[in-house]
Motif scaffolding. Structure first.
Motif, PDB file in Angstrom:
ATOM      1  N   HIS A  37       0.839  -1.192   0.000  1.00 12.78           N
ATOM      2  CA  HIS A  37       0.000   0.000   0.000  1.00 12.78           C
ATOM      3  C   HIS A  37       0.879   1.249   0.000  1.00 12.78           C
ATOM      4  O   HIS A  37       2.028   1.204   0.443  1.00 12.78           O
ATOM      5  CB  HIS A  37      -0.903   0.059   1.241  1.00 12.78           C
ATOM      6  CG  HIS A  37      -1.753  -1.142   1.445  1.00 12.78           C
ATOM      7  ND1 HIS A  37      -1.267  -2.316   1.973  1.00 12.78           N
ATOM      8  CD2 HIS A  37      -3.065  -1.357   1.192  1.00 12.78           C
ATOM      9  CE1 HIS A  37      -2.246  -3.206   2.038  1.00 12.78           C
ATOM     10  NE2 HIS A  37      -3.336  -2.651   1.572  1.00 12.78           N
ATOM     11  N   CYS A  38       0.323   2.340  -0.467  1.00 13.41           N
ATOM     12  CA  CYS A  38       1.039   3.608  -0.389  1.00 13.41           C
ATOM     13  C   CYS A  38       0.047   4.757  -0.392  1.00 13.41           C
ATOM     14  O   CYS A  38      -1.089   4.623  -0.858  1.00 13.41           O
ATOM     15  CB  CYS A  38       2.041   3.764  -1.530  1.00 13.41           C
ATOM     16  SG  CYS A  38       1.299   3.911  -3.172  1.00 13.41           S
ATOM     17  N   LYS A  39       0.474   5.886   0.159  1.00 12.93           N
ATOM     18  CA  LYS A  39      -0.337   7.099   0.104  1.00 12.93           C
ATOM     19  C   LYS A  39       0.590   8.303   0.169  1.00 12.93           C
ATOM     20  O   LYS A  39       1.716   8.218   0.677  1.00 12.93           O
ATOM     21  CB  LYS A  39      -1.359   7.149   1.228  1.00 12.93           C
ATOM     22  CG  LYS A  39      -0.779   7.258   2.625  1.00 12.93           C
ATOM     23  CD  LYS A  39      -1.902   7.323   3.657  1.00 12.93           C
ATOM     24  CE  LYS A  39      -1.354   7.440   5.070  1.00 12.93           C
ATOM     25  NZ  LYS A  39      -2.444   7.512   6.073  1.00 12.93           N
ATOM     26  N   ALA A  40       0.119   9.427  -0.357  1.00 11.47           N
ATOM     27  CA  ALA A  40       0.936  10.634  -0.383  1.00 11.47           C
ATOM     28  C   ALA A  40       0.037  11.858  -0.394  1.00 11.47           C
ATOM     29  O   ALA A  40      -1.097  11.813  -0.884  1.00 11.47           O
ATOM     30  CB  ALA A  40       1.841  10.641  -1.616  1.00 11.47           C
ATOM     31  N   ALA A  41       0.553  12.941   0.154  1.00 10.32           N
ATOM     32  CA  ALA A  41      -0.156  14.219   0.144  1.00 10.32           C
ATOM     33  C   ALA A  41       0.838  15.311  -0.216  1.00 10.32           C
ATOM     34  O   ALA A  41       1.953  15.344   0.314  1.00 10.32           O
ATOM     35  CB  ALA A  41      -0.785  14.508   1.501  1.00 10.32           C
ATOM     36  N   ALA A  42       0.454  16.177  -1.130  1.00 14.47           N
ATOM     37  CA  ALA A  42       1.302  17.295  -1.542  1.00 14.47           C
ATOM     38  C   ALA A  42       0.777  18.583  -0.928  1.00 14.47           C
ATOM     39  O   ALA A  42      -0.405  18.905  -1.068  1.00 14.47           O
ATOM     40  CB  ALA A  42       1.335  17.410  -3.062  1.00 14.47           C
ATOM     41  N   THR A  43       1.650  19.307  -0.242  1.00 13.10           N
ATOM     42  CA  THR A  43       1.247  20.590   0.328  1.00 13.10           C
ATOM     43  C   THR A  43       1.519  21.741  -0.627  1.00 13.10           C
ATOM     44  O   THR A  43       0.929  22.813  -0.483  1.00 13.10           O
ATOM     45  CB  THR A  43       1.988  20.859   1.648  1.00 13.10           C
ATOM     46  OG1 THR A  43       3.404  20.814   1.414  1.00 13.10           O
ATOM     47  CG2 THR A  43       1.625  19.802   2.676  1.00 13.10           C
ATOM     48  N   ARG A  44       2.423  21.516  -1.597  1.00 14.33           N
ATOM     49  CA  ARG A  44       2.688  22.542  -2.607  1.00 14.33           C
ATOM     50  C   ARG A  44       2.901  21.868  -3.954  1.00 14.33           C
ATOM     51  O   ARG A  44       3.609  20.865  -4.057  1.00 14.33           O
ATOM     52  CB  ARG A  44       3.918  23.383  -2.239  1.00 14.33           C
ATOM     53  CG  ARG A  44       3.723  24.262  -1.020  1.00 14.33           C
ATOM     54  CD  ARG A  44       4.904  25.185  -0.787  1.00 14.33           C
ATOM     55  NE  ARG A  44       5.051  26.170  -1.862  1.00 14.33           N
ATOM     56  CZ  ARG A  44       5.990  27.125  -1.850  1.00 14.33           C
ATOM     57  NH1 ARG A  44       6.836  27.211  -0.830  1.00 14.33           N
ATOM     58  NH2 ARG A  44       6.075  27.983  -2.843  1.00 14.33           N
ATOM     59  N   MET A  45       2.282  22.437  -4.978  1.00 13.11           N
ATOM     60  CA  MET A  45       2.417  21.961  -6.348  1.00 13.11           C
ATOM     61  C   MET A  45       2.728  23.155  -7.240  1.00 13.11           C
ATOM     62  O   MET A  45       2.323  24.285  -6.951  1.00 13.11           O
ATOM     63  CB  MET A  45       1.122  21.296  -6.818  1.00 13.11           C
ATOM     64  CG  MET A  45       0.633  20.142  -5.959  1.00 13.11           C
ATOM     65  SD  MET A  45       1.403  18.567  -6.364  1.00 13.11           S
ATOM     66  CE  MET A  45       0.512  18.137  -7.862  1.00 13.11           C
ATOM     67  N   SER A  46       3.434  22.907  -8.341  1.00 15.45           N
ATOM     68  CA  SER A  46       3.664  23.978  -9.305  1.00 15.45           C
ATOM     69  C   SER A  46       2.388  24.224 -10.103  1.00 15.45           C
ATOM     70  O   SER A  46       1.419  23.460 -10.020  1.00 15.45           O
ATOM     71  CB  SER A  46       4.807  23.603 -10.249  1.00 15.45           C
ATOM     72  OG  SER A  46       4.371  22.624 -11.184  1.00 15.45           O
ATOM     73  N   ALA A  47       2.396  25.285 -10.895  1.00 15.96           N
ATOM     74  CA  ALA A  47       1.231  25.590 -11.720  1.00 15.96           C
ATOM     75  C   ALA A  47       0.954  24.479 -12.722  1.00 15.96           C
ATOM     76  O   ALA A  47      -0.181  24.316 -13.179  1.00 15.96           O
ATOM     77  CB  ALA A  47       1.447  26.917 -12.446  1.00 15.96           C
ATOM     78  N   GLU A  48       1.992  23.688 -13.055  1.00 17.64           N
ATOM     79  CA  GLU A  48       1.841  22.583 -13.996  1.00 17.64           C
ATOM     80  C   GLU A  48       1.485  21.275 -13.304  1.00 17.64           C
ATOM     81  O   GLU A  48       1.417  20.237 -13.946  1.00 17.64           O
ATOM     82  CB  GLU A  48       3.130  22.401 -14.800  1.00 17.64           C
ATOM     83  CG  GLU A  48       3.494  23.589 -15.679  1.00 17.64           C
ATOM     84  CD  GLU A  48       4.779  23.345 -16.440  1.00 17.64           C
ATOM     85  OE1 GLU A  48       5.779  22.920 -15.806  1.00 17.64           O
ATOM     86  OE2 GLU A  48       4.786  23.557 -17.659  1.00 17.64           O
ATOM     87  N   GLY A  49       1.290  21.317 -11.990  1.00 17.02           N
ATOM     88  CA  GLY A  49       0.930  20.106 -11.266  1.00 17.02           C
ATOM     89  C   GLY A  49       2.098  19.239 -10.860  1.00 17.02           C
ATOM     90  O   GLY A  49       1.924  18.056 -10.566  1.00 17.02           O
ATOM     91  N   VAL A  50       3.297  19.818 -10.806  1.00 20.22           N
ATOM     92  CA  VAL A  50       4.482  19.079 -10.372  1.00 20.22           C
ATOM     93  C   VAL A  50       4.613  19.219  -8.855  1.00 20.22           C
ATOM     94  O   VAL A  50       4.594  20.339  -8.335  1.00 20.22           O
ATOM     95  CB  VAL A  50       5.749  19.615 -11.066  1.00 20.22           C
ATOM     96  CG1 VAL A  50       6.998  18.920 -10.531  1.00 20.22           C
ATOM     97  CG2 VAL A  50       5.642  19.438 -12.572  1.00 20.22           C
ATOM     98  N   PRO A  51       4.743  18.113  -8.109  1.00 21.65           N
ATOM     99  CA  PRO A  51       4.841  18.213  -6.648  1.00 21.65           C
ATOM    100  C   PRO A  51       6.142  18.873  -6.204  1.00 21.65           C
ATOM    101  O   PRO A  51       7.223  18.505  -6.658  1.00 21.65           O
ATOM    102  CB  PRO A  51       4.765  16.755  -6.181  1.00 21.65           C
ATOM    103  CG  PRO A  51       5.160  15.941  -7.365  1.00 21.65           C
ATOM    104  CD  PRO A  51       4.724  16.707  -8.566  1.00 21.65           C
ATOM    105  N   LEU A  52       6.014  19.845  -5.292  1.00 20.86           N
ATOM    106  CA  LEU A  52       7.166  20.572  -4.766  1.00 20.86           C
ATOM    107  C   LEU A  52       7.423  20.260  -3.298  1.00 20.86           C
ATOM    108  O   LEU A  52       8.542  20.441  -2.819  1.00 20.86           O
ATOM    109  CB  LEU A  52       6.955  22.085  -4.929  1.00 20.86           C
ATOM    110  CG  LEU A  52       6.643  22.593  -6.339  1.00 20.86           C
ATOM    111  CD1 LEU A  52       6.418  24.101  -6.307  1.00 20.86           C
ATOM    112  CD2 LEU A  52       7.760  22.228  -7.310  1.00 20.86           C
ATOM    113  N   ASP A  53       6.398  19.811  -2.582  1.00 18.42           N
ATOM    114  CA  ASP A  53       6.526  19.488  -1.160  1.00 18.42           C
ATOM    115  C   ASP A  53       5.529  18.375  -0.858  1.00 18.42           C
ATOM    116  O   ASP A  53       4.319  18.563  -1.028  1.00 18.42           O
ATOM    117  CB  ASP A  53       6.235  20.725  -0.305  1.00 18.42           C
ATOM    118  CG  ASP A  53       6.481  20.475   1.171  1.00 18.42           C
ATOM    119  OD1 ASP A  53       7.508  20.936   1.681  1.00 18.42           O
ATOM    120  OD2 ASP A  53       5.641  19.815   1.816  1.00 18.42           O
TER     121      ASP A  53
END
Length: 219
Positions: A37-53
Motif C-alpha cells: 500500500h502507499c499514500k501521499a499528500a502534496a502541500t505545494r504543487m507547481s502551476a503545472e501540477g508538479v509536486p514541490l513538497d
C-alpha cells in the motif's frame, strides 16, 4: 528554469528527484520485497501540477507493520537524514546521499534497555549509543565502481549474492518506479481513496519482467 519543477522535464518533481532515495533505502531495509500500500499528500504543487513538497507513506504487508515515512521538498533547507527504527535499536545517519567528509562516513546505533527507554517516572531515558565509522570510501566513486561491476557482470562486493546480478537491479529499478508511480497516483487522486492493480511492467526492449500486481492499493 529548473527542469525538476517542470512537467516537461521531471513531472514527478520532488518525489522523483528526492523521494527515490528514500524509497530505495526502504526497499533495501525490507530485503527488496514488494510493498502492498502507499499514500501521499502534496502541500505545494507547481502551476503545472508538479509536486514541490510532499509527505509520503509506503507499507509492506497486509498488517502495515513495516512502514516507510518520508518528507521530500524543494521548499526547505537541505536535509539528508535517515532513521531505521526497531523494537530495541535505532540506526541513524545524517549524510544519506552526499558525504559530509570525503575521507570518512559514519552512522550511529542507539540501544535501549530491555525494560524500556523511560526511567525515573519517565523523566529520563536510558540508552547507549555506538558510532561506526568507515574510512576511505568515497560514495560517488563507489557508485561508479558498482555500476561498472554490474555492466561487466562481475559479483559486487559486500552484498548478498542474490543482489549481485544485473537482472536483480533491473527489477529493483522497476520496483522503485512502480512505488513512485503509486505515490503520484495518490497525490493526483486529491486524497480520495482509489484502488487498482499495477499491471505487468514492460522494459524498453519490449519484453515483460512479469512483475504482477504487487501494490494492491493506493490510498
Amino acid at each position: 528554469g529548473d527542469i525538476r519543477t517542470q512537467a516537461s522535464g521531471d513531472p514527478l518533481g520532488c518525489i522523483g528527484d528526492l523521494g527515490v532515495y528514500c524509497v530505495r533505502i526502504a526497499m533495501c531495509a525490507f530485503n527488496f520485497q514488494w510493498p502492498t500500500h502507499c499514500k501521499a499528500a502534496a502541500t505545494r504543487m507547481s502551476a503545472e501540477g508538479v509536486p514541490l513538497d510532499v509527505t509520503c507513506e509506503v507499507y509492506w504487508g497486509a498488517e502495515k507493520q513495516r512502514l516507510l515515512h518520508f518528507h521530500a521538498s524543494f521548499c526547505h533547507v537541505f536535509r539528508q537524514w535517515v532513521e531505521v527504527t526497531g523494537e530495541k535499536k535505532v540506526l541513524r545517519l545524517d549524510d544519506f546521499t552526499i558525504a559530509k567528509n570525503s575521507s570518512e562516513v559514519e552512522f550511529s546505533t542507539e540501544h535501549f534497555a530491555p525494560s524500556g527507554p523511560l526511567i525515573d517516572d519517565a523523566t529520563l531515558t536510558l540508552s547507549s549509543k555506538e558510532v561506526t565509522k568507515t574510512f576511505g570510501c568515497c560514495q560517488e566513486q563507489r557508485m561508479i565502481e558498482n555500476f561498472s561491476t554490474l555492466v561487466r557482470k562481475d559479483p559486487l562486493r559486500g552484498v548478498p549474492a542474490t543482489w549481485s546480478t544485473p537482472r536483480f537491479w533491473m527489477e529493483a529499478t522497476v520496483m522503485s518506479q512502480a512505488i513512485l508511480d503509486g505515490l503520484m497516483t495518490s497525490i493526483r487522486a486529491d486524497e480520495s481513496s482509489t484502488h487498482g492493480m499495477l499491471r505487468n511492467v514492460k522494459r524498453n526492449a519490449g519484453n515483460t519482467l512479469n512483475l504482477k500486481s504487487h501494490i494492491t492499493s493506493v490510498i
